[in-house]
Each structure stands twice: as structure tokens, then as C-alpha cells.
Enzyme design. Sequence first.
Site, PDB file in Angstrom:
ATOM      1  CB  VAL A 291      -0.970  -0.010   1.204  1.00 23.73           C
ATOM      2  CG1 VAL A 291      -0.251   0.286   2.502  1.00 23.73           C
ATOM      3  CG2 VAL A 291      -2.115   0.975   0.989  1.00 23.73           C
TER       4      VAL A 291
ATOM      5  CB  ALA B 155       2.397  -4.148   7.746  1.00 25.22           C
ATOM      6  CG  ASP B 156       4.190  -5.890   2.071  1.00 27.46           C
ATOM      7  OD1 ASP B 156       4.827  -5.388   1.137  1.00 27.46           O
ATOM      8  OD2 ASP B 156       4.690  -6.694   2.874  1.00 27.46           O
ATOM      9  NE  ARG B 157      -3.230  -2.787   0.402  1.00 27.60           N
ATOM     10  CZ  ARG B 157      -3.817  -2.379  -0.731  1.00 27.60           C
ATOM     11  NH1 ARG B 157      -5.114  -2.137  -0.738  1.00 27.60           N
ATOM     12  NH2 ARG B 157      -3.104  -2.229  -1.833  1.00 27.60           N
TER      13      ARG B 157
ATOM     14  CB  ALA C 199      -1.443  -7.927   3.677  1.00 28.20           C
TER      15      ALA C 199
END
Length: 386
Positions: free
Chosen positions: A102, A257-259, A267
Site C-alpha cells: 500500500v 506490513a505491506d498493508r 498483510a
Amino acid sequence: MSMLTSIRTSNEKIEIIDQLLLPHTTKYVEITSIEEAHDAIKDMKIRGAPAIASLASLAFAAYIQTGLDAPAPPAFLSSPESLSAHVTSKLDYLFGARPTAVNLGAAIRRLKAVLQSSTGTGKSVRLLATDLISEAKLIADEDFDRNKKMSEHGGEWLAELDRGSGGSGQGLNVLTVCNTGSLATSGYGTALGLITYLHEQKKLGKAYYTQTAPYHQGSRLTALELKTMRIPSVMICDTMVGSLFQHHNIHAVAVGADRIARNGDTANKIGTYNAAVLAARHNIPFIVVAPISTVDLDTPDGSCIPIEHRKPLEACIVRGAVHPFEHDAEGRVRQETVMITPSDLEGIYNPSFDVTPAELITAIVTEKGVATRKEGETSFDLSGIV
């Protein structure tokens, strides 16, 4: 304490360290176009949600600057309308490189917002382009300071939690997944930044990290960062997390975290959910450390997060140094890619990320502070840290 650098710039020159060659070969690759930035992100020569957002922004800024510096201005600088149409298509192209992360989307939205707010103000096309360049560089520059802030927030929260449970707040053993240090950001790191902070404050016992197959970001990248910084550490295979928790005193799991969805569902690199389930079983605090730009308030929960699936072949091959080491004529360690599975497998499941439900997460940390779940609730109120 020396740290590795994922991106380095000099004047208008942008270089990234090719993370596919680490840890045995350190090679910087120049990025000279938006297309090269896109491919480097997609092929994972550079990875980590904050780092790819920084690279995309810098490559975009360099592209616009090249147009401004050209003796004959390109067609997209002929009018504000031409700039808007052209820039929008370039930003959409960059976003397609890694859609789960994100931070990349947040950077793209910020640049589009600048474009929208500046268009219609009567500014010349050159001033509009300059506004875009300034915002793009700001996106890349602000990452380091916020990483240090969130690392301190998370580190001090964990130390206080330990003291509240009768511990000393020192000698803390922390497990992490994947790579979330300087190689995944513009510097210092997120979850690995928390570990680095504890080490600097003499509150860390040991850092533990999973290998993180199939790309082995843990055994290749986190291992290299911890070794470079001389932080006491132990590598484990992904399947050894449960055993580690059974036989060693682990004070927390810290991941990036990626999102992060609005309710706290997160995620992150595949294998994070496994670690969270086992941490809950052993009553070990599970901490997510990520910048505000990773929080996606438009996504209500984890079921709405798009999960990238990598090529099946990537789960079947590994790259590394030939052992015993062999060197080429220039003294570099020779590396090879080998297949570790039977050829032509028909069934391969290879998601790049999984989603950890909020109810398994103890705390979410950003540069603004620490959020925890209220007693009996299964989701987070993130309003205080975004």
C-alpha cells in the site's frame, strides 16, 4: 554502527542495490527510467513496501526533471492538460509493479493529489512539474526519520510491557519474519528497526529471524543486515517457529506490513500468519511495525486486501553461492540458480503475502505511537496512530 543502503542518490543519479544477488555479491544498479524502476520492483531487485515507494517516487521525479532539462521540451510539457494525462498513465504503470504494497499506492495517490490540486490554479506547466518533483522527493526523504520514531515507540512499549510482567525490560529476545531493515526501507527499518533500537539501548538479548522461503529474505538479507550491525542473532527455518517458542524465552514477535486494513488485519510476507498463530498459542506479544502510509483506511478488513501470487517457478528454485566458494576473474563469488523440485510440477501454490487477523496482533506501531486492542475486542481503533 554501519547500516546497508537500499537506494543511493547523487545529484540526479539513482542506484539500487540488487537484492537478488545478496548476500554474496553487492552490486548497485543504476535506474535511468520509470520502466527500469517498474521492472526492478516487479522482479524484486528492490523490495520492502517503503523502499519500493521511495524508488518509484525518485524515478518519477527524475523522469519529470529530465523533461524539464531537455533542450526541446517533450510533448507532455506542452500544457497542463498534456502533463496531467501523461503523468497519470506513468503513475498507474508504476502502481502495477506490486499492487499489495500500500505504500506504493499511497505515494501514487499523493502525487496524483498534487497534480489535481495544482491543475486549474493558473500555474504554468513547468511550475506544475516542479510541484510534482518536490512532492516525489519528499516521499522518499521522509522515510528514515519516521522509521526511527516508530522503532523507538515499539521498543520502549515492549520494554515497558516486560517490566509490567515482572521482567527487567532488558535482555529481550525478539523474532522477526522476512526483511524489514534498511534494505526494505530508505534507512533504519521498521520491525528490524525496533530490534536495532533495542540493541542500541542495550535492551536486546538476541534477534531471531526466519529464513522466509521461497525468496529467503531472512537468511539472505536480514542475516546480512544483522551481521553488518554486529547484532547477536539466530537464524531458524520457517518450520521451526513452534519449536523455538517451546524451548526458548521469546519476548515478542515483531513484523513489518505491506498493508494494514482499517480493522487492523495485516498483510505481510508469507509465513507471518503462521508465526502469529503460534505466538498466540504461547502468549507471546505479536507486534506490527509500519509507517502510517501502510495503513489503508479505505480497506475495511483483510478479506479486501489483494494478494499477489508470484510465478510458480520461483517456489522451485533457489539462488546462492557455489560451495565451496569459487571466484570469477574479477574476484566475485560465483553464484548459480538451481531447481530443488522435480521439473514440470503441475500444482504450485505461491502467494507472496498472507493476512494476519487483528485478533492475533497485540500492538500496531506507527511513527505516531502504539495502538492496542481493547479488552475483549477483536479489532483495532487506529485513529490515534494515523
